[in-house]
Design a protein around this motif. Structure first.
Motif, PDB file in Angstrom:
ATOM      1  N   LYS A   1       0.846  -1.188   0.000  1.00 26.81           N
ATOM      2  CA  LYS A   1       0.000   0.000   0.000  1.00 26.81           C
ATOM      3  C   LYS A   1       0.877   1.231   0.000  1.00 26.81           C
ATOM      4  O   LYS A   1       2.059   1.166   0.297  1.00 26.81           O
ATOM      5  N   GLN A   2       0.263   2.362  -0.309  1.00 30.20           N
ATOM      6  CA  GLN A   2       0.980   3.631  -0.293  1.00 30.20           C
ATOM      7  C   GLN A   2       0.736   4.328   1.037  1.00 30.20           C
ATOM      8  O   GLN A   2      -0.335   4.217   1.630  1.00 30.20           O
ATOM      9  N   SER A   3       1.723   5.067   1.506  1.00 32.14           N
ATOM     10  CA  SER A   3       1.563   5.829   2.743  1.00 32.14           C
ATOM     11  C   SER A   3       2.510   7.012   2.708  1.00 32.14           C
ATOM     12  O   SER A   3       3.631   6.912   2.228  1.00 32.14           O
ATOM     13  N   SER A   4       2.037   8.159   3.224  1.00 34.71           N
ATOM     14  CA  SER A   4       2.874   9.357   3.236  1.00 34.71           C
ATOM     15  C   SER A   4       3.252   9.785   4.653  1.00 34.71           C
ATOM     16  O   SER A   4       4.132  10.611   4.841  1.00 34.71           O
ATOM     17  N   SER A   5       2.594   9.206   5.662  1.00 34.20           N
ATOM     18  CA  SER A   5       2.836   9.605   7.049  1.00 34.20           C
ATOM     19  C   SER A   5       3.992   8.818   7.653  1.00 34.20           C
ATOM     20  O   SER A   5       3.933   7.594   7.760  1.00 34.20           O
TER      21      SER A   5
ATOM     22  N   LEU B   1      14.043  -8.298  11.610  1.00 33.43           N
ATOM     23  CA  LEU B   1      12.786  -7.951  10.946  1.00 33.43           C
ATOM     24  C   LEU B   1      13.114  -7.454   9.541  1.00 33.43           C
ATOM     25  O   LEU B   1      13.822  -6.459   9.370  1.00 33.43           O
ATOM     26  N   THR B   2      12.595  -8.145   8.520  1.00 38.17           N
ATOM     27  CA  THR B   2      12.825  -7.743   7.136  1.00 38.17           C
ATOM     28  C   THR B   2      11.599  -7.001   6.619  1.00 38.17           C
ATOM     29  O   THR B   2      10.487  -7.531   6.653  1.00 38.17           O
ATOM     30  N   VAL B   3      11.807  -5.774   6.174  1.00 38.87           N
ATOM     31  CA  VAL B   3      10.733  -4.963   5.595  1.00 38.87           C
ATOM     32  C   VAL B   3      10.836  -5.071   4.071  1.00 38.87           C
ATOM     33  O   VAL B   3      11.851  -4.676   3.489  1.00 38.87           O
ATOM     34  N   ILE B   4       9.796  -5.629   3.451  1.00 40.24           N
ATOM     35  CA  ILE B   4       9.743  -5.712   1.997  1.00 40.24           C
ATOM     36  C   ILE B   4       8.954  -4.490   1.548  1.00 40.24           C
ATOM     37  O   ILE B   4       7.722  -4.456   1.600  1.00 40.24           O
ATOM     38  N   ALA B   5       9.680  -3.462   1.144  1.00 40.09           N
ATOM     39  CA  ALA B   5       9.112  -2.125   1.005  1.00 40.09           C
ATOM     40  C   ALA B   5       8.673  -1.822  -0.414  1.00 40.09           C
ATOM     41  O   ALA B   5       9.358  -2.175  -1.377  1.00 40.09           O
ATOM     42  N   ASN B   6       7.528  -1.134  -0.535  1.00 43.57           N
ATOM     43  CA  ASN B   6       7.136  -0.608  -1.835  1.00 43.57           C
ATOM     44  C   ASN B   6       7.772   0.768  -2.034  1.00 43.57           C
ATOM     45  O   ASN B   6       8.601   1.206  -1.239  1.00 43.57           O
ATOM     46  N   GLU B   7       7.362   1.465  -3.104  1.00 42.88           N
ATOM     47  CA  GLU B   7       8.001   2.722  -3.456  1.00 42.88           C
ATOM     48  C   GLU B   7       7.913   3.757  -2.335  1.00 42.88           C
ATOM     49  O   GLU B   7       8.870   4.487  -2.054  1.00 42.88           O
ATOM     50  N   SER B   8       6.748   3.859  -1.669  1.00 43.24           N
ATOM     51  CA  SER B   8       6.571   4.901  -0.666  1.00 43.24           C
ATOM     52  C   SER B   8       7.276   4.569   0.647  1.00 43.24           C
ATOM     53  O   SER B   8       7.476   5.437   1.481  1.00 43.24           O
TER      54      SER B   8
END
Length: 391
Positions: free
Chosen positions: A330-334, A372-379
């Motif tokens: 998902k996208q998130s800006s906060s 803890l591995t964070v599989i991150a999207n663009e945001s």
């Protein structure tokens, strides 16, 4: 004159709440939060760096998906990994488009030098010019094609849709999960992965009769899980672990935790606090909390669920110590919200006996086990890497 202790005081900043608190005429107030909106007379700090240095939380690793080039003339290629062996020449695990009976689909293969994508894609034009593997380099984790295109592990080239990126994230999460699970299996530690999504329909849908069926993310998960499990290489001492995997189906090993309507259908949350972006997922939180111990049970008959899909707005009150992967679909800006979401998996894990795997048990190995591995999207990519650098 009482002493007031406020947990998450940033939720209590409204005029009415503040006026009511003053009516207590408190001797003093103590505010506890990891994400203060406003600080008053700071007394004690245990920030992310302190918690990490004191080995109170997991170490953070980040997997980001990088798009490299996006011209329509380039074929879609995702380089998953380079496989190095002492006995054999290096190979590469890649994903590319393939023409099938039902249309274009993504194909996952392990390739060596000389592999021709055009021949193996059903002769798709996008791979016609020079998409033959020229070299595989384990030193910089790269593959170069005869047409001069060079791609590095974790990179995607060509025409990339959002669905393709999300599929790659889901696949990377499963791969990270299985690698961590394999490592911890004989230590009696159950591994969980958490997917954050922003729309229930992407995970679960309902027909006119009210019968549930998979949304796009659930389908992607089951397809990628079966593909990965089907091509896993057996290692020495893996017999018990393979039996464990064989006892759990792709369908049974994932579950969604969302609000439920009066008809028992999963539904999108309503924001109870629009400013903070938190939801009223009371049903979901109750379900997760009540099943917290069950989620940690490694008996595949009692508790096959290892992958959790949930809403983007989990409250601060929920975490599970055995979440080792967080995937943000998902996208998130906060930034505050991102910190809260990553925080769902930072607590040190426990084994089957409920024993905390902390410094008292593991000594200096705490953060080699607790990662803890964070599989991150663009945001999330730059944020997660920034947090990783901070630690």
């Amino acid at each position: 004159r009482p002493i007031i202790i406020l947990d998450e005081p940033q939720k209590m900043g409204g005029d009415v709440t503040q006026k009511a608190l003053k009516n207590f005429n408190p001797l003093f107030s103590l505010n506890y939060s990891a994400t203060h909106a406003k600080q008053h007379n700071l007394v004690y700090v245990l920030d992310a760096l302190d918690a990490f240095n004191k080995r109170l939380v997991k170490k953070i690793a980040v997997k980001g998906i990088t798009e490299s080039g996006s011209t329509a003339t380039e074929g879609f290629v995702y380089l998953e990994s380079i496989n190095v062996s002492k006995e054999k020449n290096p190979t590469a695990s890649i994903q590319f488009d393939c023409k099938g009976a039902k249309g274009i689909r993504q194909k996952n293969v392990t390739v060596s030098i000389g592999y021709n994508l055009y021949d193996n894609s059903g002769n798709l034009d996008e791979y016609k010019v020079g998409f033959v593997v020229k070299s595989i380099d384990g030193r910089d984790n790269s593959v170069e094609f005869l047409n001069g295109i060079k791609i590095f592990a974790g990179d995607v080239i060509g025409k990339v849709s959002e669905d393709q990126l999300r599929r790659i994230q889901i696949r990377e999460t499963i791969l990270s999960h299985l690698e961590r699970e394999r490592q911890l299996f004989h230590k009696g530690i159950k591994v969980l992965s958490l997917f954050f999504i922003d729309e229930v329909a992407k995970y679960k849908q309902y027909d006119e009769a009210g019968h549930p069926f998979n949304g796009i993310y659930a389908d992607m998960f089951e397809e990628e899980y079966n593909d990965i499990i089907g091509s896993m290489q057996l290692r020495a001492g893996d017999d018990d672990y393979i039996r464990y995997l064989d006892a759990i189906s792709a369908h049974d090993t994932h579950a969604g935790y969302f609000s439920v309507d009066k008809k028992g259908k999963m539904t999108d949350s309503k924001l109870s606090d629009k400013k903070a972006g938190t939801s009223d997922d009371i049903d979901a939180y109750d379900l997760i909390m009540k099943n917290k111990e069950l989620l940690l049970d490694r008996d595949p008959k009692k508790s096959p669920v290892r992958f959790i899909f949930s809403h983007s707005a989990l409250r601060e009150g929920w975490d599970n110590p055995n979440v080792f992967q967080i995937c943000t679909l998902k996208q998130s800006s906060s930034e505050v919200r991102k910190r809260q979401e990553v925080g769902r998996g930072l607590r040190l894990c426990v084994n089957q006996d409920g024993e905390r795997m902390d410094a008292n048990v593991l000594g200096n190995d705490v953060q080699s086990i607790n990662v803890l591995t964070v599989i991150a999207n663009e945001s999330y990519d730059s944020f997660a890497k920034g947090l990783q650098t901070e630690l």
